[in-house]
Design an enzyme around this catalytic site. Structure first.
Site, mmCIF file in Angstrom:
data_model
loop_
_atom_site.group_PDB
_atom_site.id
_atom_site.type_symbol
_atom_site.label_atom_id
_atom_site.label_comp_id
_atom_site.label_asym_id
_atom_site.label_seq_id
_atom_site.Cartn_x
_atom_site.Cartn_y
_atom_site.Cartn_z
ATOM 1 N N ASN A 1 -0.095 -3.360 4.179
ATOM 2 C CA ASN A 1 0.229 -1.999 3.781
ATOM 3 C C ASN A 1 0.261 -1.108 5.010
ATOM 4 O O ASN A 1 0.017 -1.570 6.122
ATOM 5 C CB ASN A 1 -0.778 -1.491 2.734
ATOM 6 C CG ASN A 1 -2.207 -1.562 3.240
ATOM 7 O OD1 ASN A 1 -2.575 -0.876 4.179
ATOM 8 N ND2 ASN A 1 -3.021 -2.424 2.618
ATOM 9 N N ARG A 2 0.530 0.160 4.798
ATOM 10 C CA ARG A 2 0.764 1.081 5.927
ATOM 11 C C ARG A 2 -0.490 1.855 6.354
ATOM 12 O O ARG A 2 -0.393 2.833 7.079
ATOM 13 C CB ARG A 2 1.879 2.069 5.564
ATOM 14 C CG ARG A 2 3.239 1.422 5.350
ATOM 15 C CD ARG A 2 4.303 2.485 5.111
ATOM 16 N NE ARG A 2 5.636 1.902 5.016
ATOM 17 C CZ ARG A 2 6.192 1.476 3.892
ATOM 18 N NH1 ARG A 2 5.502 1.580 2.756
ATOM 19 N NH2 ARG A 2 7.402 0.970 3.881
#
Length: 413
Positions: free
Chosen positions: A223-224
């Site tokens: 994920n970011r």
């Protein structure tokens, strides 16, 4: 809110250094040049820095250098005229902290023996503020039994000693005696200033960053998350006096200093680390972005392109926060893109959390990687409370204020 400040990790925040009166004692060491940069950064963080140089220190750096970066006096002579007060007594009484950086073997010995033959020594003997020393000298001098005896005496009297690093000294000798860099020194200063804070004697576990679930030796599902929110929370907990265990997954910046750091990669590794450290903790703050799913199997070799569609079967990871007992304060985050409040309320119940902080990560000023965040506070005790857009470090200060209150309430039961 007061004006925004700068943390040691470079983020603006409401910091423990704000308006603190710091006496910076500088001794005659090659490392004295770092003290100028330290004074500058402390000043930028809102501290009032007054400098005392030994006469030998003034051979390496000038008082004008410190006055220029702090906009405050820099003293050398014990007998400097100061109408209406005794200089060393006044400086000692006004200080929130005396930090001797760098501290030479000579000054450490004189402090340990209680000598009072210059302004720095007299101020040390007079102050009731916390004292920190950062030794910096050639390795042979540092390991000498006399220097170690001086440090032992100072530790016994309550002085906080910053351990030097092993590295190359001015003499060319590679040994222990090198002064840490400015960021590490600021972390030590903040730790000393916060050691009697509302979480003194307590342990707080904080997770940060995003987990990575391997598809094969090259690729992963991730994920970011940048880790910025978790890092801000860990700093805030440290500044409240807590012993902090930071469980760090993938991040875009180095972790803050002054705490125990545990590195993990996958959700399963994070769960194992959380379960281990939360067992002795007073609070758990799950700011890490844990992957909800992982590949059912990870291939042992790199997946090659075949020209055909690739199907990957995903299975759920366990809910880490929900699996932690409610014997400690549990804080979670709900990073949502739709129905933020409704989804966060579900998490408050399903995870058995004391607090959930929800934010809309589709917003550019409140999403992954941003330096700001706008959250809604959810708890079982009061209606949802939206907070204004703030620096993540300011959000962290609000969170730790709530956590401190809950820890106090639980310890009193």
């Amino acid at each position: 809110m007061n004006e925004e400040l700068v943390s040691e990790s470079g983020h603006s925040h409401m910091g423990i250094l704000n308006e603190k009166r710091i006496l910076l004692g500088v001794c005659g060491s090659v490392a004295a040049f770092k003290a100028v940069a330290l004074a500058s950064q402390l000043n930028q963080a809102g501290a009032e820095v007054t400098t005392i140089l030994t006469k030998d220190a003034a051979r390496f750096v000038t008082p004008l250098s410190f006055t220029s970066v702090t906009q405050r006096p820099a003293y050398v002579d014990l007998y400097t005229p100061d109408p209406g007060r005794i200089l060393h007594v006044a400086l000692a009484e006004e200080a929130d902290l005396l930090a001797v950086i760098p501290a030479t073997a000579n000054t450490l010995a004189r402090m340990a023996q209680g000598l009072s033959d210059d302004l720095l020594a007299c101020t040390y003997l007079s102050t009731r503020a916390p004292v920190l020393v950062a030794p910096a000298m050639d390795g042979g001098m540092y390991t000498n039994a006399a220097t170690q005896a001086s440090l032992a005496t100072l530790r016994d009297s309550g002085v906080h000693v910053v351990e030097p690093l092993e590295g190359r000294a001015a003499s060319g000798l590679v040994a222990k005696g090198r002064m840490p860099e400015v960021d590490a020194l600021i972390a030590e200063i903040r730790t000393v200033l916060g050691r009697n804070g509302p979480l003194a004697g307590k342990t707080v576990v904080v997770t940060a960053g995003g987990t990575q679930e391997p598809l094969d030796p090259v690729r992963y599902i991730g994920n970011r998350s940048s880790g910025k929110m978790g890092f801000a929370l860990a700093e805030a907990a440290r500044d409240c006096g807590a012993r902090v265990v930071l469980i760090q997954a993938a991040t875009t910046a180095p972790p803050p200093l002054g705490m125990t750091t545990v590195s993990v990669t996958t959700a399963a590794e994070m769960q194992a680390a959380v379960n281990e450290h939360a067992a002795q903790a007073d609070a758990l703050i799950m700011a890490g972005a844990v992957a909800d799913y992982r590949p059912e199997t990870a291939r042992s070799q790199k997946t090659k392109r075949t020209g055909d569609p690739l199907a990957i079967r995903l299975v759920e990871n366990e809910d880490i926060l929900a699996g932690v007992p409610r014997t400690l304060v549990k804080v979670g985050f709900a990073a949502e893109t739709d129905d933020v409040l409704r989804n966060a309320e579900k998490k408050l119940t399903s995870k058995g959390a004391d607090l959930i902080f929800a934010n809309d990560v589709s917003r550019p000023d409140s999403g992954f990687g941003a330096d700001t965040n706008q959250v809604v506070v959810l708890s079982n005790a009061r209606p949802p409370e939206p907070l204004p857009l703030m620096a993540k470090s300011e959000v962290a200060a609000v969170i730790l204020e709530r956590v401190s209150g809950l820890v106090r309430e639980r310890s009193e039961k």
